[in-house]
Design a protein around this motif. Sequence first.
Motif: not given
Length: 134
Positions: A44-55
Amino acid sequence: MRDQTEYRRGRHCVFDLHVHLVFVTKYRRGVLNNEHIRFLAGVFADVCACFDASLVECDGEDDHVHLLVTYPPKLAVSTLVNSLKGASARQLRNRYSVRTHRNHLWSPSYFAASCGGAPLDVIREYVENQRTPQ
């Protein structure tokens, strides 16, 4: 008031958006264990990073997971959810061979709630007390 350093800045905006997400396994089957949830947090953290979001936080039980995510205003929550669920199911299945119902780990539905900041009553009062132009 909050300290300015807590807000994220974009080119034309200042923001602090958080969403609470809950993903439930298909038919609420208890297929997740502690190791799976720790692994999913990394995915989830990796996917969030791809969207400029953060877990911010991730935890769960055997049949569901809770996520707290901060995200930019340009990102639709539904787009983020689709990527989170797809990548996590694929990687969990590849790594642990988790038995799911017809290769579907997650239920197609999800829970999302905006959160953070002041309670709605405080914001409502603040807006009501604005000086109205004459």
